[in-house]
Design an enzyme around this catalytic site. Structure first.
Site, PDB file in Angstrom:
ATOM      1  N   ARG A 129       0.863  -1.178   0.000  1.00 58.74           N
ATOM      2  CA  ARG A 129       0.000   0.000   0.000  1.00 58.74           C
ATOM      3  C   ARG A 129       0.903   1.234   0.000  1.00 58.74           C
ATOM      4  O   ARG A 129       1.964   1.235   0.626  1.00 58.74           O
ATOM      5  CB  ARG A 129      -0.898   0.010   1.236  1.00 58.74           C
ATOM      6  CG  ARG A 129      -1.848   1.201   1.252  1.00 58.74           C
ATOM      7  CD  ARG A 129      -2.720   1.181   2.486  1.00 58.74           C
ATOM      8  NE  ARG A 129      -3.563   2.373   2.543  1.00 58.74           N
ATOM      9  CZ  ARG A 129      -4.180   2.784   3.620  1.00 58.74           C
ATOM     10  NH1 ARG A 129      -4.071   2.103   4.756  1.00 58.74           N
ATOM     11  NH2 ARG A 129      -4.919   3.869   3.595  1.00 58.74           N
ATOM     12  N   HIS A 130       0.473   2.268  -0.674  1.00 58.47           N
ATOM     13  CA  HIS A 130       1.243   3.515  -0.735  1.00 58.47           C
ATOM     14  C   HIS A 130       1.496   4.077   0.664  1.00 58.47           C
ATOM     15  O   HIS A 130       0.808   3.744   1.623  1.00 58.47           O
ATOM     16  CB  HIS A 130       0.508   4.559  -1.582  1.00 58.47           C
ATOM     17  CG  HIS A 130      -0.832   4.941  -1.028  1.00 58.47           C
ATOM     18  ND1 HIS A 130      -0.989   5.840  -0.003  1.00 58.47           N
ATOM     19  CD2 HIS A 130      -2.076   4.518  -1.353  1.00 58.47           C
ATOM     20  CE1 HIS A 130      -2.277   5.975   0.279  1.00 58.47           C
ATOM     21  NE2 HIS A 130      -2.955   5.169  -0.516  1.00 58.47           N
ATOM     22  N   GLY A 131       2.468   4.966   0.748  1.00 63.81           N
ATOM     23  CA  GLY A 131       2.753   5.655   2.005  1.00 63.81           C
ATOM     24  C   GLY A 131       1.637   6.628   2.376  1.00 63.81           C
ATOM     25  O   GLY A 131       0.726   6.901   1.586  1.00 63.81           O
ATOM     26  N   ASN A 178      -4.740  11.005   4.488  1.00 65.85           N
ATOM     27  CA  ASN A 178      -4.753   9.860   5.403  1.00 65.85           C
ATOM     28  C   ASN A 178      -4.639  10.364   6.834  1.00 65.85           C
ATOM     29  O   ASN A 178      -5.366   9.915   7.723  1.00 65.85           O
ATOM     30  CB  ASN A 178      -3.584   8.910   5.155  1.00 65.85           C
ATOM     31  CG  ASN A 178      -3.708   8.068   3.917  1.00 65.85           C
ATOM     32  OD1 ASN A 178      -2.732   7.924   3.187  1.00 65.85           O
ATOM     33  ND2 ASN A 178      -4.853   7.488   3.653  1.00 65.85           N
ATOM     34  N   GLN A 207      -9.919   9.556   0.155  1.00 64.60           N
ATOM     35  CA  GLN A 207      -9.148   9.910  -1.038  1.00 64.60           C
ATOM     36  C   GLN A 207      -9.738   9.367  -2.327  1.00 64.60           C
ATOM     37  O   GLN A 207      -9.764  10.068  -3.332  1.00 64.60           O
ATOM     38  CB  GLN A 207      -7.706   9.402  -0.904  1.00 64.60           C
ATOM     39  CG  GLN A 207      -6.978  10.109   0.196  1.00 64.60           C
ATOM     40  CD  GLN A 207      -5.541   9.707   0.277  1.00 64.60           C
ATOM     41  OE1 GLN A 207      -4.703  10.438  -0.200  1.00 64.60           O
ATOM     42  NE2 GLN A 207      -5.268   8.550   0.845  1.00 64.60           N
ATOM     43  N   GLY A 208     -10.163   8.113  -2.325  1.00 70.80           N
ATOM     44  CA  GLY A 208     -10.641   7.533  -3.567  1.00 70.80           C
ATOM     45  C   GLY A 208      -9.624   7.721  -4.678  1.00 70.80           C
ATOM     46  O   GLY A 208      -8.452   7.422  -4.515  1.00 70.80           O
ATOM     47  N   ARG A 247       0.220   9.227  -5.419  1.00 69.65           N
ATOM     48  CA  ARG A 247       0.750   8.671  -4.169  1.00 69.65           C
ATOM     49  C   ARG A 247       1.384   7.300  -4.365  1.00 69.65           C
ATOM     50  O   ARG A 247       2.344   6.955  -3.684  1.00 69.65           O
ATOM     51  CB  ARG A 247      -0.323   8.655  -3.082  1.00 69.65           C
ATOM     52  CG  ARG A 247      -1.598   7.882  -3.410  1.00 69.65           C
ATOM     53  CD  ARG A 247      -2.707   8.262  -2.426  1.00 69.65           C
ATOM     54  NE  ARG A 247      -3.950   7.555  -2.607  1.00 69.65           N
ATOM     55  CZ  ARG A 247      -4.972   7.999  -3.335  1.00 69.65           C
ATOM     56  NH1 ARG A 247      -4.888   9.145  -3.974  1.00 69.65           N
ATOM     57  NH2 ARG A 247      -6.082   7.286  -3.401  1.00 69.65           N
ATOM     58  N   GLU A 249      -7.310   3.041  -6.967  1.00 69.98           N
ATOM     59  CA  GLU A 249      -8.196   2.845  -5.815  1.00 69.98           C
ATOM     60  C   GLU A 249      -9.671   2.856  -6.235  1.00 69.98           C
ATOM     61  O   GLU A 249     -10.036   3.431  -7.267  1.00 69.98           O
ATOM     62  CB  GLU A 249      -7.937   3.939  -4.764  1.00 69.98           C
ATOM     63  CG  GLU A 249      -8.792   3.838  -3.509  1.00 69.98           C
ATOM     64  CD  GLU A 249      -8.612   2.558  -2.701  1.00 69.98           C
ATOM     65  OE1 GLU A 249      -8.802   1.459  -3.253  1.00 69.98           O
ATOM     66  OE2 GLU A 249      -8.319   2.655  -1.503  1.00 69.98           O
TER      67      GLU A 249
END
Length: 179
Positions: free
Chosen positions: A7-9, A14, A20-21, A56, A80
């Site tokens: 998963r992205h940072g 966040n 975010q979608g 991201r 996402e």
């Protein structure tokens, strides 16, 4: 084949609890450091990085690639889940009607259903399994897609209307699978 799913940072959204979608947010300073720490300690051998085309995940893939030095490929199927009208909003601001719309993944709210997201993740995984060019793949994606990929790689089937994934991905977390 070894598949590493990441998963992205962390992003500022966040950190603030904002949905975010498919927004094109960047990693926060702490998110960049998080990925840098993971990258420095990553013990996996990787032939290629495949990531979502959102900023991201691209940033996360690029930080990882400072240490891996492999080709980075963007794949739309790793984007996402679409959160529709709930993108850029904090859940605490939802009306009761909005909470119901979100829980039902209502098309009228511009949302992608879990089933749609699962199906594109499944197509991605099936194609990846048949790709003999790479033996060690790092996938950089988002929470929902990562959870579905984990379920698919573990042989779990998607079932509506009672979908509840038992797994989760923290920001910058990597899980390894062998197929």
């Amino acid at each position: 084949m070894n598949i590493f799913v990441m998963r992205h940072g962390t992003t500022v959204w966040n950190e603030l609890g904002i949905i975010q979608g498919r927004s094109n947010n960047r990693l926060s300073q702490s998110g960049k450091q998080q990925v840098e720490d993971v990258a420095q300690n990553f013990a996996g051998k990787v032939d290629v990085i495949i990531c979502s085309p959102l900023m991201r995940t691209i940033q996360t893939a690029n930080i990882m690639n400072k240490y891996l030095h492999v080709k980075v490929i963007k794949d739309e199927r790793l984007t996402e889940i679409d959160q529709g009208i709930f993108t850029a909003r904090c859940p605490s601001t939802f009306s009761e009607k909005e909470k119901l719309l979100k829980s039902k993944r209502a098309k009228s709210a511009g949302m992608e259903t879990y089933e749609e997201c699962y199906n594109r993740a499944k197509k991605f995984v099936l194609e990846l399994k048949n790709d003999t060019r790479h033996q060690n793949v790092l996938i950089v994606t988002h929470r929902c897609v990562a959870m579905f990929i984990e379920d698919i790689l573990n042989g779990l089937n998607f079932k509506l209307p009672d979908f509840k994934s038992t797994n989760n991905f923290s920001n910058a977390e990597i899980k390894k699978f062998k197929i």
